[in-house]
Enzyme design. Structure first.
Site, PDB file in Angstrom:
ATOM      1  N   ASP A  76       0.826  -1.201   0.000  1.00  0.00           N
ATOM      2  CA  ASP A  76       0.000   0.000   0.000  1.00  0.00           C
ATOM      3  C   ASP A  76       0.866   1.260   0.000  1.00  0.00           C
ATOM      4  O   ASP A  76       1.733   1.428   0.855  1.00  0.00           O
ATOM      5  CB  ASP A  76      -0.893  -0.057   1.245  1.00  0.00           C
ATOM      6  CG  ASP A  76      -1.741   1.183   1.455  1.00  0.00           C
ATOM      7  OD1 ASP A  76      -1.952   1.930   0.498  1.00  0.00           O
ATOM      8  OD2 ASP A  76      -2.225   1.366   2.595  1.00  0.00           O
TER       9      ASP A  76
ATOM     10  N   HIS B  46      -3.860   4.252   6.661  1.00  0.00           N
ATOM     11  CA  HIS B  46      -2.760   3.783   5.827  1.00  0.00           C
ATOM     12  C   HIS B  46      -1.412   4.046   6.476  1.00  0.00           C
ATOM     13  O   HIS B  46      -1.230   5.025   7.206  1.00  0.00           O
ATOM     14  CB  HIS B  46      -2.825   4.469   4.460  1.00  0.00           C
ATOM     15  CG  HIS B  46      -4.107   4.232   3.739  1.00  0.00           C
ATOM     16  ND1 HIS B  46      -4.323   3.152   2.914  1.00  0.00           N
ATOM     17  CD2 HIS B  46      -5.263   4.948   3.737  1.00  0.00           C
ATOM     18  CE1 HIS B  46      -5.547   3.208   2.426  1.00  0.00           C
ATOM     19  NE2 HIS B  46      -6.146   4.292   2.911  1.00  0.00           N
TER      20      HIS B  46
END
EC number: 3.1.-.-
Length: 586
Positions: free
Chosen positions: A227, A400
């Site tokens: 990610d 994130h």
């Protein structure tokens, strides 16, 4: 790619039921796979690289295919009238008999939102953790998609799909039951991080399983896909616990009603609102059909906990004093039909903003949504509400990993090859630089874009070509019927308007029977621009009068009229309205 007819044994292997999922602790660990002399794995992103959202990754070995995630993307400002954007699956449609399943990392829209549109075209099973299973079932029911095969796999368990052995690893994100994937193939082990962060005080999800990731790294990893969404941010991502404390503080100080808006799928955030409501003796009301359906599902599955009587019906809300009311609504991205936006626009039947209300927007705008979110905030302020949003209070933290967390993942996995995923191009580039700084050979780092084909084998890795990967637009009930030409026309209409030139021709002579009629919409004011429109009528009349011979081809007439008017309007106004000639023969 081998396109020869499949043998009967190949077909039966492809369509057999997967092996029962088993926890990694109770099942013997698989040995590192052996690479055949011609073995190669193909990685084909169909969405999520070079953009935020629309995540879909294809992994191929021989004649077998698995798909990781199936998400949507919200439309950007240059996509007028578009509701959603989903991946182009023409590559998969040609190979759908070879697809073993769709594996979902977690339940956010950018990872499951395209399923109602894509699943009916592919008709393959889905494998995911229990909460994503529930969210997908709600979404498919809303879209009237029936008979989907959805298999629940808990983090820590493994499944076999053809040559792929897939282990689900617990990864902390802003939604429970998020998983990273360890995909063992005959070529080597692939690790897909999914969306993740390192939160040591998670609200309602297990922390990222760093111990298991370290074990996987020690076994040897061919490829890491990780990610990249917040690679620009230094340090560590703040804990979700910070948001709960802020919401509780704001609710405790509020004298009137408290409205909290967030993503419907952000179950842990909804739990934080409920916990604060219990603490301050408020009753919780849910606004928004999608939010209602997800809350009911999460309560039933045990992902939300609420004491009896905490949640009430909106119709009962007027019976309570303002300081006893807490609401949870959809609309954090300024969606036109969402509950919060209808409230802000004074269009909601049951809820109107009152002076003294407190509104908490517990989300950050997705790129492209900033202006509509800002307008919603302004409208709420004008109506007397106090609005808290991410720029003035810690009412949201993203889910994130920041730079130090991404470095830790690299150090645990130690991959031979690296592909940054989930981000715009600058995010992918910065993540590639970070991986290189952590010791990955720059020759083994691939910054891919949607449609690229990456092949990995014992001979190395290389990008070998491209597959179709354009956007597919959802407009109302229409899927894929809108293309770039339509969007350009819509953009032109929205910027400079339209001019319709109605030309009546004599069937016998081919000349104009009457002076043309010209109508404009969105170009000039009918009164103030009357002189301009009259002059353009004269120009069309002169064009026909100056023709030496009859023009019988309607296509030629249309082109000539469009060209002469477009030039005239641009010369006079420096604008380019869409010119639409209409021919009538009498």
């Amino acid at each position: 790619m081998n396109n020869q007819p499949q043998s009967q044994s190949q077909q039966s292997r492809r369509h057999r039921r997967p092996a029962s999922s088993t926890s990694s602790a109770s099942k013997p660990q698989p040995q590192p796979p052996r690479r055949g002399p011609g073995s190669k794995i193909r990685i084909v992103p169909l969405g999520g690289l070079g953009e935020i959202g629309k995540n879909m990754m294809v992994v191929e070995y021989d004649d077998d295919i698995i798909i990781i995630d199936c998400g949507l993307m919200f439309p950007e400002e240059d996509m007028p009238g578009i509701d959603l954007v989903i991946p182009d699956i023409s590559y998969l449609q040609e190979r759908k008999d070879r697809i073993l399943g769709i594996v979902i990392t977690h339940g956010h829209e950018d990872h499951i939102g395209a399923l109602p549109y894509i699943l009916p075209q592919l008709n393959v099973p889905i494998y995911c953790a229990p909460l994503p299973q529930g969210l997908i079932q709600v979404k498919l029911k809303e879209s009237h998609v029936h008979n989907a095969k959805i298999h629940a796999v808990k983090p820590g368990e493994r499944i076999d799909l053809g040559p792929f052995n897939i282990e689900f690893i617990s990864m902390c994100h802003s939604i429970p039951d998020s998983a990273g994937l360890v995909i063992r193939t005959p070529v080597g082990t692939i690790v897909h991080s999914g969306d993740f962060k390192l939160d040591y005080t998670p609200v309602d999800c297990r922390p990222t399983d760093l111990g298991r990731l370290g074990q996987i790294g020690a076994e040897g990893v061919l490829l890491l896909m990780a990610d990249s969404t917040h690679v620009e941010l230094p340090g560590y991502t703040p804990s979700e616990k910070v948001v709960g404390e802020t919401i509780s503080t704001i609710m405790g100080a509020a004298k009137g009603r408290v409205l909290v808006t967030t993503f419907a799928s952000l179950v842990s955030r909804i739990q934080q609102v409920m916990d604060a409501a219990v603490l301050y003796n408020r009753k919780v009301f849910i606004a928004g059909r999608g939010m209602n359906d997800i809350v009911k599902m999460a309560l039933k599955m045990g992902y939300l906990r609420a004491p009896d009587g905490l949640i009430g019906e909106l119709s009962e809300m007027h019976r309570l004093p303002p300081n006893r009311i807490a609401m949870v609504t959809t609309g954090s991205q300024g969606e036109p039909t969402s509950a919060l936006v209808r409230i802000a626009n004074r269009e909601h039947r049951e809820v109107q903003i009152k002076h003294g209300d407190t509104v908490i927007i517990s989300a950050s705008p997705i790129p492209g949504n900033e202006s509509v979110v800002s307008k919603t905030i302004d409208s709420l302020f004008k109506q007397g509400a106090m609005v808290y949003y991410d720029r003035i209070a810690k009412v949201h933290v993203h889910g994130h990993a920041s730079q130090e967390e991404l470095k830790l993942l690299q150090s645990l996995i130690r991959p031979q090859y690296f592909v940054p995923v989930h981000g715009e191009y600058r995010h992918l580039k910065l993540h590639a630089q970070l991986a290189e700084g952590m010791g990955v050979d720059p020759e083994n780092i691939f910054i891919l874009e949607d449609g690229d084909i990456l092949e990995l084998s014992s001979n190395g890795g290389r990008v070998t070509g491209r597959v179709p990967s354009s956007n597919v637009y959802v407009d109302g009930v229409s899927v894929g019927d809108i293309n770039g030409v339509v969007l350009r026309n819509r953009k032109m209409l929205s910027q400079d308007g339209i001019v319709v030139a109605i030309i009546t021709l004599d069937a016998a002579t081919g000349q104009m029977a009457v002076r043309p009629d010209i109508v404009s919409r969105g170009f000039v004011d009918p009164e103030a621009g009357r002189a301009l429109l009259d002059e353009s009528k004269d120009i069309v009349s002169r064009m026909f009068a100056e023709e030496k011979q009859r023009i019988s081809d309607s296509a030629v007439i249309n082109t000539r009229v469009r060209d002469v008017l477009s030039k005239f309007y641009y010369d006079r106004t420096r604008r380019r309205p869409m010119v639409l000639p209409v021919l009538v023969t009498v």
